[in-house]
Design a protein around this motif. Sequence first.
Motif, short mmCIF file in Angstrom:
data_model
loop_
_atom_site.label_atom_id
_atom_site.label_comp_id
_atom_site.label_asym_id
_atom_site.label_seq_id
_atom_site.Cartn_x
_atom_site.Cartn_y
_atom_site.Cartn_z
N LEU A 17 0.84 -1.19 0.00
CA LEU A 17 0.00 0.00 0.00
C LEU A 17 0.88 1.25 0.00
CD1 LEU A 17 -2.85 -0.82 2.57
CD2 LEU A 17 -2.75 -1.30 0.11
N LEU A 18 0.60 2.15 -0.95
CA LEU A 18 1.25 3.46 -1.01
C LEU A 18 0.24 4.49 -0.52
CD1 LEU A 18 2.92 3.27 -4.56
CD2 LEU A 18 3.84 2.47 -2.36
N LEU A 103 4.02 1.82 2.63
CA LEU A 103 4.91 2.95 2.40
C LEU A 103 4.07 4.21 2.32
CD1 LEU A 103 7.47 4.49 1.63
CD2 LEU A 103 7.23 3.62 -0.72
N GLY A 104 4.27 5.12 3.28
CA GLY A 104 3.53 6.37 3.29
C GLY A 104 4.39 7.52 2.83
N HIS A 105 3.77 8.48 2.16
CA HIS A 105 4.45 9.70 1.73
C HIS A 105 4.00 10.83 2.66
CE1 HIS A 105 5.50 13.23 -0.62
NE2 HIS A 105 6.13 12.49 -1.50
N SER A 106 4.95 11.45 3.36
CA SER A 106 4.63 12.57 4.25
C SER A 106 3.62 12.11 5.30
CB SER A 106 4.11 13.75 3.41
OG SER A 106 3.89 14.90 4.18
N PRO A 231 5.48 -4.90 8.03
CA PRO A 231 6.63 -4.13 7.55
C PRO A 231 6.20 -2.76 7.03
CG PRO A 231 6.74 -6.39 6.75
CD PRO A 231 5.38 -6.22 7.37
N LEU A 232 6.91 -1.73 7.44
CA LEU A 232 6.61 -0.36 7.03
C LEU A 232 7.92 0.27 6.57
CD1 LEU A 232 4.50 2.17 9.15
CD2 LEU A 232 6.44 2.87 7.75
N ILE A 233 7.98 0.63 5.28
CA ILE A 233 9.14 1.32 4.75
C ILE A 233 8.95 2.80 5.01
CG2 ILE A 233 10.60 1.72 2.74
CD1 ILE A 233 10.39 -1.22 3.62
N CYS A 280 -3.32 3.94 -2.01
CA CYS A 280 -4.38 3.84 -1.02
C CYS A 280 -4.66 5.23 -0.45
CB CYS A 280 -3.93 2.87 0.08
SG CYS A 280 -5.19 2.45 1.28
N GLY A 281 -5.24 6.10 -1.30
CA GLY A 281 -5.53 7.47 -0.90
C GLY A 281 -6.06 8.24 -2.08
N PRO A 282 -6.26 9.54 -1.92
CA PRO A 282 -6.83 10.33 -3.00
C PRO A 282 -5.85 10.54 -4.15
CG PRO A 282 -6.21 11.75 -1.18
CD PRO A 282 -6.03 10.34 -0.71
N GLY A 283 -6.37 10.62 -5.36
CA GLY A 283 -5.56 10.91 -6.52
C GLY A 283 -4.74 9.75 -7.01
N ARG A 284 -3.86 10.05 -7.97
CA ARG A 284 -3.01 9.03 -8.58
C ARG A 284 -1.57 9.53 -8.69
NH1 ARG A 284 -6.91 6.24 -13.23
NH2 ARG A 284 -8.56 5.65 -11.75
#
Length: 333
Positions: A17-18, A103-106, A231-233, A280-284
């Motif tokens: 999941l991103l 993997l989360g961004h911000s 696991p979380l990158i 896994c969130g808004p937008g692409r």
Amino acid sequence: MTDPTPGAAVEPLPVALLLPGQGAQHSGMATGLYGHDDTFTDAADEVFRALGAPGAHIRDDWLGERPAVPMDHVTRSQILLFTVDYALGRTVESWGVRPAVLLGHSVGEMAAAVLAGVFTVQDAARLMWDRVTRLADGPAGGMVAVAAAPDTLTPYLRDDVVVGAHNAPRQTILAGPDPHLGQVTATLRAQGLVCRTVPSSTPFHSPVLAALSARAEPAFAAVGARPPALPLISGYTAAPLTPGQAVDPAWWSSQPAATVRFWPALEHLLGGAGRQLVECGPGRGLTALARRHPAVLTGRSRVLPLLPAGPADPARIRDDLAAARALLTAHAA
């Protein structure tokens, strides 16, 4: 969306999941699911209930046509991105899909931390609200996406304008306060570089937020964080989140001022076996970045967004999620 070739055998792949962050928000994001998908609705309501009275106002601004506080304001963008990312993560789990890695961004890293069991959603929601109300008092500024490598931009950086995020080999996010960010951006455009303003009224991932961010450390220390059960990158170290980092209040409180290293983190994630990447969130936005990676270009890994690229009518939002569910449940390991 990356569709399998008709009639071709598709190898099941472990799901990653991103979870997107600041800049991915837009009006109406995922609202077509609220009140229609029970899992998504219940998960979003967990966040709003945890926030108490502010939660009702945030929900009304999210669902309403005339929000009292604009979506790009720090007290709306951050908490609603967290809410949508988390609720979609729970929705994917309700399909019987267990992510192999996150993997989360911000701010997406906070949602990933809840899905990985580091924080309860109630604790994380309150920590997020504590964070954004502090940052609302911060200096005016913002972020700008530049079509260039980070090293190319180093000679132009000054006055607390820094590389806020390394998103792709030739996509760098600069962050900093006004008016300095605007001055640096004007110089870069004069040099022929393509620059695009990222929706934000706060200079996330700039050192000007460091002092305000650090004040949240006691709030993180007061909750019972745990090592990740999945696991979380980390998008900040481009490496797996360690048990020590997971329970370190300073690690979490410092993130709004720290540089996001999404592309190096994606390199780590895709350096081994193939993955089914799910935005896994808004937008692409993260899907678009991941499509540039050799592992995706060669077909070893695949990408799949859950929602439309931007604002869409509620039926389109639900249709896109249903189509993504059909593909994911058919081709996930």
